[in-house]
Design a protein around this motif. Structure first.
Motif, PDB file in Angstrom:
ATOM      1  N   GLU A  11       1.125  -1.188  -0.115  1.00 30.10           N
ATOM      2  CA  GLU A  11      -0.161  -0.128  -0.153  1.00 30.10           C
ATOM      3  C   GLU A  11       1.205   1.432   0.247  1.00 30.10           C
ATOM      4  O   GLU A  11       2.143   0.889   0.137  1.00 30.10           O
ATOM      5  CB  GLU A  11      -1.216  -0.216   1.579  1.00 30.10           C
ATOM      6  CG  GLU A  11       0.362   0.378   2.698  1.00 30.10           C
ATOM      7  CD  GLU A  11      -1.429   0.432   3.959  1.00 30.10           C
ATOM      8  OE1 GLU A  11      -2.133   1.225   3.573  1.00 30.10           O
ATOM      9  OE2 GLU A  11      -1.050   0.259   4.643  1.00 30.10           O
ATOM     10  N   ALA A  12       0.404   1.731  -0.087  1.00 31.20           N
ATOM     11  CA  ALA A  12       0.772   3.359  -0.751  1.00 31.20           C
ATOM     12  C   ALA A  12       0.559   4.525   0.580  1.00 31.20           C
ATOM     13  O   ALA A  12      -1.114   4.576   1.017  1.00 31.20           O
ATOM     14  CB  ALA A  12       0.851   4.682  -1.825  1.00 31.20           C
ATOM     15  N   LEU A  13       1.514   4.632   0.775  1.00 28.45           N
ATOM     16  CA  LEU A  13       0.918   5.395   2.431  1.00 28.45           C
ATOM     17  C   LEU A  13       2.211   7.053   2.799  1.00 28.45           C
ATOM     18  O   LEU A  13       3.337   6.591   2.354  1.00 28.45           O
ATOM     19  CB  LEU A  13       1.250   4.763   3.752  1.00 28.45           C
ATOM     20  CG  LEU A  13       1.412   4.491   4.429  1.00 28.45           C
ATOM     21  CD1 LEU A  13       1.261   3.647   5.778  1.00 28.45           C
ATOM     22  CD2 LEU A  13       2.541   3.258   3.437  1.00 28.45           C
ATOM     23  N   GLY A  14       1.871   7.447   3.409  1.00 24.15           N
ATOM     24  CA  GLY A  14       2.983   8.784   4.365  1.00 24.15           C
ATOM     25  C   GLY A  14       3.883   7.909   4.936  1.00 24.15           C
ATOM     26  O   GLY A  14       3.413   7.165   6.164  1.00 24.15           O
ATOM     27  N   ILE A  15       4.953   8.436   4.815  1.00 22.11           N
ATOM     28  CA  ILE A  15       6.493   7.532   5.558  1.00 22.11           C
ATOM     29  C   ILE A  15       6.107   7.722   7.345  1.00 22.11           C
ATOM     30  O   ILE A  15       6.309   6.495   7.971  1.00 22.11           O
ATOM     31  CB  ILE A  15       7.507   8.265   4.730  1.00 22.11           C
ATOM     32  CG1 ILE A  15       9.020   7.056   6.425  1.00 22.11           C
ATOM     33  CG2 ILE A  15       8.084   9.553   5.492  1.00 22.11           C
ATOM     34  CD1 ILE A  15      10.023   7.606   5.498  1.00 22.11           C
ATOM     35  N   LEU A  58      12.593  17.694   0.518  1.00 21.89           N
ATOM     36  CA  LEU A  58      11.377  17.907   1.344  1.00 21.89           C
ATOM     37  C   LEU A  58      10.968  19.145   1.631  1.00 21.89           C
ATOM     38  O   LEU A  58       9.767  19.416   1.012  1.00 21.89           O
ATOM     39  CB  LEU A  58      11.788  17.272   2.591  1.00 21.89           C
ATOM     40  CG  LEU A  58      11.801  15.440   2.998  1.00 21.89           C
ATOM     41  CD1 LEU A  58      11.337  15.087   4.497  1.00 21.89           C
ATOM     42  CD2 LEU A  58      10.280  14.744   2.076  1.00 21.89           C
ATOM     43  N   GLN A  59      11.838  20.202   1.378  1.00 24.83           N
ATOM     44  CA  GLN A  59      11.074  21.540   1.865  1.00 24.83           C
ATOM     45  C   GLN A  59      11.302  21.696   0.620  1.00 24.83           C
ATOM     46  O   GLN A  59       9.640  22.515   0.348  1.00 24.83           O
ATOM     47  CB  GLN A  59      12.520  22.191   2.067  1.00 24.83           C
ATOM     48  CG  GLN A  59      12.422  23.353   2.995  1.00 24.83           C
ATOM     49  CD  GLN A  59      13.843  24.555   3.565  1.00 24.83           C
ATOM     50  OE1 GLN A  59      14.407  23.934   3.283  1.00 24.83           O
ATOM     51  NE2 GLN A  59      13.310  25.491   3.568  1.00 24.83           N
ATOM     52  N   ARG A  65       3.845  22.511  -2.396  1.00 19.15           N
ATOM     53  CA  ARG A  65       2.296  21.786  -1.564  1.00 19.15           C
ATOM     54  C   ARG A  65       2.751  21.012  -3.467  1.00 19.15           C
ATOM     55  O   ARG A  65       1.274  19.976  -3.511  1.00 19.15           O
ATOM     56  CB  ARG A  65       1.159  23.216  -2.227  1.00 19.15           C
ATOM     57  CG  ARG A  65       1.869  23.857  -1.448  1.00 19.15           C
ATOM     58  CD  ARG A  65       2.019  23.612   0.122  1.00 19.15           C
ATOM     59  NE  ARG A  65       0.806  22.704   0.929  1.00 19.15           N
ATOM     60  CZ  ARG A  65       1.352  22.656   1.838  1.00 19.15           C
ATOM     61  NH1 ARG A  65       2.270  22.381   2.906  1.00 19.15           N
ATOM     62  NH2 ARG A  65       0.142  21.943   2.755  1.00 19.15           N
ATOM     63  N   THR A  66       3.382  19.827  -3.508  1.00 18.58           N
ATOM     64  CA  THR A  66       3.663  18.907  -4.337  1.00 18.58           C
ATOM     65  C   THR A  66       3.870  17.737  -3.586  1.00 18.58           C
ATOM     66  O   THR A  66       4.181  17.693  -2.071  1.00 18.58           O
ATOM     67  CB  THR A  66       4.261  18.599  -5.053  1.00 18.58           C
ATOM     68  OG1 THR A  66       5.831  19.142  -4.810  1.00 18.58           O
ATOM     69  CG2 THR A  66       3.758  20.250  -5.892  1.00 18.58           C
ATOM     70  N   SER A  67       2.887  16.631  -3.641  1.00 18.22           N
ATOM     71  CA  SER A  67       3.549  14.629  -3.300  1.00 18.22           C
ATOM     72  C   SER A  67       4.779  14.910  -3.503  1.00 18.22           C
ATOM     73  O   SER A  67       5.101  15.401  -4.076  1.00 18.22           O
ATOM     74  CB  SER A  67       2.686  14.415  -3.218  1.00 18.22           C
ATOM     75  OG  SER A  67       0.576  14.017  -3.034  1.00 18.22           O
ATOM     76  N   ASP A 205       1.726  12.960   3.185  1.00 18.85           N
ATOM     77  CA  ASP A 205       1.889  12.863   1.409  1.00 18.85           C
ATOM     78  C   ASP A 205       3.181  13.006   1.242  1.00 18.85           C
ATOM     79  O   ASP A 205       3.819  12.847  -0.242  1.00 18.85           O
ATOM     80  CB  ASP A 205       1.769  14.909   0.579  1.00 18.85           C
ATOM     81  CG  ASP A 205       0.391  14.945   0.680  1.00 18.85           C
ATOM     82  OD1 ASP A 205      -0.174  14.517   0.554  1.00 18.85           O
ATOM     83  OD2 ASP A 205       0.299  16.633   1.021  1.00 18.85           O
ATOM     84  N   VAL A 206       4.277  12.898   1.945  1.00 20.15           N
ATOM     85  CA  VAL A 206       5.285  12.007   1.510  1.00 20.15           C
ATOM     86  C   VAL A 206       5.556  10.535   1.745  1.00 20.15           C
ATOM     87  O   VAL A 206       5.641  10.406   2.943  1.00 20.15           O
ATOM     88  CB  VAL A 206       6.126  12.567   3.013  1.00 20.15           C
ATOM     89  CG1 VAL A 206       8.189  12.129   2.332  1.00 20.15           C
ATOM     90  CG2 VAL A 206       6.519  14.037   2.657  1.00 20.15           C
TER      91      VAL A 206
END
Length: 577
Positions: A11-15, A58-59, A65-67, A205-206
């Motif tokens: 599954e895809a999920l935020g870290i 990341l910054q 505002r992008t994933s 989103d990350v």
């Protein structure tokens, strides 16, 4: 949680959500934390600064505002204490934990204790009533877990790093705290909301693709498939994960042999250059010269299934003890041999050459005890002779040594004499006339090598038995003196032009050994100052230089010819009786 009988679930999920919703642990055999904030401690200017890149990417993504996609994380469900074992992704998870800890600390520092406590409990350490303290949601590897728990989870400022990987954790933590401070200040009075948004963004989103498999063996099979091209992985990473993926139900045997291999090599963490060299030299001794880029594919060609994986892992364990003996004369391997053998091993360690290691691995694995005692001292002589004539160039020499090593393992070559007479190694070792001619003009720029040569020649001049086995045990009391100084002044050394100084200063005939006290006084002085001090030396070869009325090019040539004749005796081509 997916059904237990399902081979693979993803599954895809935020870290951060992965940290928040799972109990994770790094297995004991995985490498320690290795991400850097700078390359100041490395000889390699291209050393990656992964923590800096991680935060920078990341910054930028947050501001736009992008994933952001961080890759895959492979976990096995069969963990201890209900925890899942992280097979791939531990560096990203650990660094994300450090980033979240930096955010928590900023909340604490600014008096926002509710936000700090929430961040702590959700992502870093959950309160355990049984022990009365927060327990980490993510447990690092064995070398890092206690320090990480105290320093990061418990916020214990007295925790001090005690190894290299803990230093990296401390550096990354400090760097991320500094960056979070700057990041928050940019929002002015809205700093709290900005940090809260960052945490939620990490949670949603990350993203990573979390791949869950039933067993560790399945996890390594998936990891092997994902990383088949070997991008950004060390030889140790690739080899370990390939062997583990092939181990099947015998994973415990392979894992135990792997851990023993690292211990034998005295490697603090998996993946350093020592392991890569070991794997390459072992394969070279079995299959002929193997380049670093070919190690992984060669192993994949000889390991197919659990039985092969166990056999090769056991071979790594056995050979790693022998390989460590090539790197340290203090290895307990040498305890069963005569002192002359350990002395010879020490000389080879000091010479710090790699080309002959495949040959030595085969000899130590195959030859009898008595034949090893003949071979190791003989190798010292062969190496010195080869260095003098320039036949030990890395490619040609390693090919010859590796081919001889393979012939030893196949049983074709069984003695030291055969190595010299019947293999290409003999082509690397010059006869007496060629050796003497090369020695007469030899320029040596490595101080340790020059010091060794002069010590051995001094013992030969004194009539000592086996002078080539001398060890540089008193480097603190004896200096290497360049009679024509390396920074000679024209007014004190008028017989040498600038070009001639460069040519003659590193000639063996221009060097001698001298006690530190006198050497400190004569440095770049003239021959008239140096002559009486050299003449007062108790070392014969140093003392004899004072017989020259002036130190000229002819003096150096003459002395080096004399030394060349001593060298023939000090480093014999054939093994001593």
């Amino acid at each position: 949680m997916p059904p237990k009988n399902e081979f693979l679930h993803y599954e895809a999920l935020g870290i951060a959500r992965l940290l928040r919703t799972r109990a994770l642990a790094v297995p004991f055999y995985q490498r320690s934390y290795s991400w850097r904030t700078d390359n100041s401690a490395s000889q390699d200017v291209d050393e990656k600064q992964q923590v800096v890149d991680y935060w920078s990417d990341l910054q930028a993504s947050f501001v736009n505002r992008t994933s952001y996609f961080l890759g895959t994380a492979v976990v096995a469900r069969a963990g201890q204490d209900g925890r899942q074992l992280v097979i791939d992704g531990q560096q990203r998870l650990a660094t994300t934990s450090l980033l979240i800890a930096a955010i928590r600390d900023k909340f604490f520092d600014e008096g926002e204790e509710a936000f700090a406590a929430s961040t702590q409990q959700e992502y870093l350490g959950k309160f355990d009533r049984r022990v009365g303290a927060d327990q980490p949601v993510f447990i690092l590897g064995v070398e890092d877990r206690d320090f990480y728990d105290r320093r990061v989870v418990q916020r214990d400022g007295t925790a001090v790093p005690t190894n290299a990987s803990q230093d990296l954790i401390e550096n990354a933590y400090a760097y991320l705290k500094e960056q979070i401070g700057t990041f928050a200040s940019q929002a002015g009075t809205g700093w709290r909301d900005r940090l809260n948004d960052l945490v939620l963004w990490l949670d949603e989103d990350v993203q990573v693709v979390a791949i869950d498999v039933a067993t560790e063996a399945d996890a390594f099979l998936i990891f092997e498939t994902l990383n088949d091209r070997g991008a950004d992985l060390t030889i140790a990473d690739l080899l370990k994960n390939f062997l583990f993926s092939q181990a099947g139900p015998r994973l415990d045997e392979v894992r135990d042999a792997w851990v023993a291999t690292l211990a034998n090599l005295d490697i603090e963490r998996v993946g350093n250059q020592r392991f890569t060299d070991f794997a390459r030299h072992l394969l070279s001794s079995k299959y002929g010269r193997t380049r670093e880029r070919d190690v992984y594919q060669r192993i994949k060609g000889v390991v197919n299934g659990a039985a092969d994986a166990v056999a090769f892992a056991q071979e790594l364990k056995d050979a790693s003890r022998l390989y460590y003996a090539l790197l340290s004369a203090d290895s307990d391997y040498w305890a069963d041999f005569e002192s002359t053998v350990s002395d010879a091993a020490n000389v080879l360690v000091e010479l710090n050459l790699e080309q002959f290691r495949p040959l030595m691995l085969s000899v130590l694995s195959t030859f009898s005890h008595e034949e090893i005692e003949r071979f190791v001292p003989a190798l010292v002589s062969w190496v010195i002779r080869g260095l003098s004539v320039g036949t030990l160039g890395a490619g040609t020499a390693e090919t010859a040594f590796s081919e001889a090593a393979r012939e030893i393992r196949s049983g074709i070559v069984t003695t030291t004499d055969q190595i010299l007479a019947d293999t290409k190694v003999g082509n690397l070792v010059p006869d007496n006339q060629t050796f003497a001619s090369a020695f007469e003009i030899w320029r040596v720029t490595r101080g340790a090598l020059a010091r060794y040569l002069l010590r051995a020649l001094e013992l030969q001049e004194r009539g000592e038995r086996e002078p080539e086995l001398v060890v540089n045990s008193d480097v603190e009391s004896v200096n290497l003196e360049h009679i024509l100084p390396k920074s000679a002044r024209a007014n004190t050394w008028p017989d040498f032009t600038t070009d001639e100084q460069k040519t003659f200063v590193h000639r063996v005939g221009n060097m001698c050994l001298l006690q530190k006290g006198p050497n400190g006084r004569i440095g770049n002085k003239s021959w008239s100052v140096k002559q009486p001090i050299l003449g007062a030396s108790s070392l014969k070869l140093t003392n004899s230089t004072a017989n020259e009325t002036n130190w000229t090019k002819g003096s150096i040539d003459h002395r080096q010819k004399v030394l060349a004749q001593l060298a023939i005796l000090a480093w014999p081509r054939t093994p001593r009786a």
